[in-house]
Design a protein around this motif. Structure first.
Motif, PDB file in Angstrom:
ATOM      1  N   ASP A 203      58.778  62.730  49.887  1.00 50.81           N
ATOM      2  CA  ASP A 203      59.054  61.504  49.151  1.00 50.81           C
ATOM      3  C   ASP A 203      57.809  60.814  48.616  1.00 50.81           C
ATOM      4  O   ASP A 203      57.885  60.025  47.679  1.00 50.81           O
ATOM      5  N   SER A 204      56.632  61.069  49.202  1.00 50.18           N
ATOM      6  CA  SER A 204      55.408  60.385  48.769  1.00 50.18           C
ATOM      7  C   SER A 204      54.219  61.318  48.916  1.00 50.18           C
ATOM      8  O   SER A 204      54.307  62.368  49.541  1.00 50.18           O
ATOM      9  N   GLN A 205      53.123  60.888  48.335  1.00 48.15           N
ATOM     10  CA  GLN A 205      51.920  61.691  48.376  1.00 48.15           C
ATOM     11  C   GLN A 205      51.219  61.519  49.726  1.00 48.15           C
ATOM     12  O   GLN A 205      50.865  60.404  50.119  1.00 48.15           O
ATOM     13  N   VAL A 206      51.056  62.611  50.446  1.00 46.96           N
ATOM     14  CA  VAL A 206      50.329  62.579  51.710  1.00 46.96           C
ATOM     15  C   VAL A 206      49.240  63.635  51.673  1.00 46.96           C
ATOM     16  O   VAL A 206      49.309  64.608  50.922  1.00 46.96           O
ATOM     17  N   TYR A 207      48.229  63.433  52.510  1.00 44.66           N
ATOM     18  CA  TYR A 207      47.095  64.353  52.591  1.00 44.66           C
ATOM     19  C   TYR A 207      46.885  64.727  54.052  1.00 44.66           C
ATOM     20  O   TYR A 207      47.357  64.044  54.968  1.00 44.66           O
ATOM     21  N   ASN A 208      46.150  65.796  54.256  1.00 46.10           N
ATOM     22  CA  ASN A 208      45.827  66.195  55.622  1.00 46.10           C
ATOM     23  C   ASN A 208      44.607  65.459  56.151  1.00 46.10           C
ATOM     24  O   ASN A 208      44.501  65.201  57.359  1.00 46.10           O
ATOM     25  N   ALA A 209      43.693  65.123  55.277  1.00 49.47           N
ATOM     26  CA  ALA A 209      42.472  64.439  55.702  1.00 49.47           C
ATOM     27  C   ALA A 209      41.823  63.781  54.499  1.00 49.47           C
ATOM     28  O   ALA A 209      42.196  64.035  53.344  1.00 49.47           O
ATOM     29  N   ILE A 210      40.838  62.960  54.786  1.00 52.59           N
ATOM     30  CA  ILE A 210      40.027  62.337  53.731  1.00 52.59           C
ATOM     31  C   ILE A 210      38.575  62.668  54.027  1.00 52.59           C
ATOM     32  O   ILE A 210      38.056  62.317  55.093  1.00 52.59           O
ATOM     33  N   ALA A 211      37.944  63.383  53.125  1.00 53.39           N
ATOM     34  CA  ALA A 211      36.526  63.715  53.264  1.00 53.39           C
ATOM     35  C   ALA A 211      35.688  62.534  52.790  1.00 53.39           C
ATOM     36  O   ALA A 211      35.990  61.930  51.756  1.00 53.39           O
TER      37      ALA A 211
END
Length: 373
Positions: A203-211
């Motif tokens: 349903d939304s934009q998700v990421y695994n991590a933020i560098a």
């Protein structure tokens, strides 16, 4: 020095035998060291190559990217603290792809990054892609072994999505699988197809991590502002890759025992030789030869054999490295090579201390008495 060289020239067969054993042990030590370094790099090359100081992941994810999910709000908050140019979203997923026209399946890791940012890999062959390019990817050069070429279509087994190879990158892998880089647009399409309906990922934009490129103060501010997230260093992210610590632990234990064995073999050899020469050492002491000179002679012999064995072993390792297949991860840098050689010489000299102690404890009168008897 004269005594040490003279004796080695006189007993060529004896010292040639121990030199051969030391060459084989030193070669094995260097080869296992190169293999350990190569496996470590192959396991985490993509993360190591990232120009990031820290990563922000979900709390209780055990520092693993694959167990972490952070949303757009977390990215926005992170960008406001460290600066938008110092925060890049990172998404990845391990999958299986099949090159068009082939039946062999290939395990790979998908990386979704901002291809206009500092996480984007350098293209070594073919054409680069942008965030607006539709249906094209960059792949690691190891996929060439599976018959992948520029223009080859890769079909994802889980979703059926296909991408066309636009270019190759070098030394990009994760958990011993080659990396495939795609843009956010293609990643969003892929994520929608592979996520269950109604889930956050669908349903939304998700990421695994933020560098991130962050200072210590910024890290503390992030930890206070985002209590449900965790900021980890690059080394922690690498160690959390599945199998990384276990693999390196096993190889390091092998290396440790190889060093111990090499020192033990050398110590036993020279100790036996020293015992055989007890009478000669006693006579030399009786005519005024200093104990320090005799001990130094034994130590010099060990040093010469160690260094000579290492020189031959390094040449052999370089020869083997030149003929090793590209699929075998082997990496032996100058710094690692120097440290390994220094450790090997140090362990060998430490093993010679038993012989030095034996030489120092020889009594001249007692040795002469045994000779006369």
């Amino acid at each position: 020095m004269y005594l040490a060289i003279r004796e080695m020239r006189f007993a060529k067969a004896r010292y040639l035998l121990i030199a051969t054993i030391m060459v084989l042990i030193a070669f094995l030590v260097l080869f296992v060291t190169g293999l350990a370094q190569g496996l470590a790099y192959d396991n985490a090359a993509s993360v190591k190559n990232m120009d990031a100081t820290h990563f922000l992941v979900e709390q209780d994810s055990n520092h693993r990217f694959t167990r972490s999910q952070v949303d757009q709000q977390v990215l926005d908050k992170t960008s406001s603290i460290v600066g938008g140019e110092n925060a890049e979203p990172l998404s990845l997923k391990m999958t299986t792809v099949t090159p068009s026209g082939k039946t062999e399946k290939v395990d790979a890791t998908l990386f979704a990054v901002n291809l206009g940012g500092w996480l984007a890999p350098a293209v070594t062959e073919g054409s680069s892609i942008s965030n607006q390019t539709d249906g094209y990817v960059l792949v690691d050069h190891k996929l060439k072994d599976a018959g992948v070429q520029i223009g080859t279509t890769l079909i994802d087994q889980a979703s059926g999505v296909s991408w066309v190879v636009s270019g190759f990158v070098k030394n990009e892998s994760f958990s011993h699988t080659p990396a495939i880089f795609l843009n956010k647009q293609d990643w969003s399409r892929y994520q929608a197809l592979t996520s269950r309906p109604g889930t956050e990922a669908a349903d939304s934009q998700v990421y695994n991590a933020i560098a991130m490129k962050a200072s210590k103060d910024q890290v503390k501010e992030l930890q206070a502002a985002l209590p449900d997230s965790e900021v980890i260093m690059k080394s922690e992210a690498i160690s959390a890759i599945p199998g990384y610590k276990e693999e390196q632990g096993s190889l390091m234990m092998m290396l440790f025992f190889l060093f111990v064995i090499s020192a033990f073999v050398l110590a036993v050899f020279f100790y036996v030789v020293t015992i055989q020469k007890t009478s000669q050492f006693g006579i030399l002491k009786a005519i005024g030869t200093r104990t320090a000179y005799l001990a130094g002679s034994v130590t010099l012999q060990v040093f010469i054999l160690s260094v000579g064995s290492l020189v031959i072993s390094v040449l052999l390792v370089q020869l083997f490295e030149a003929v090793l297949p590209s699929s075998m991860p082997f990496q032996l840098g100058i710094t690692t090579l120097a440290l390994t050689c220094l450790s090997f010489v140090t362990m060998s000299l430490a093993g010679s201390l038993f012989s030095v102690w034996k030489v120092a404890s020889i009594d001249a009168l007692d040795a002469i008495g045994r000779t006369a008897a």
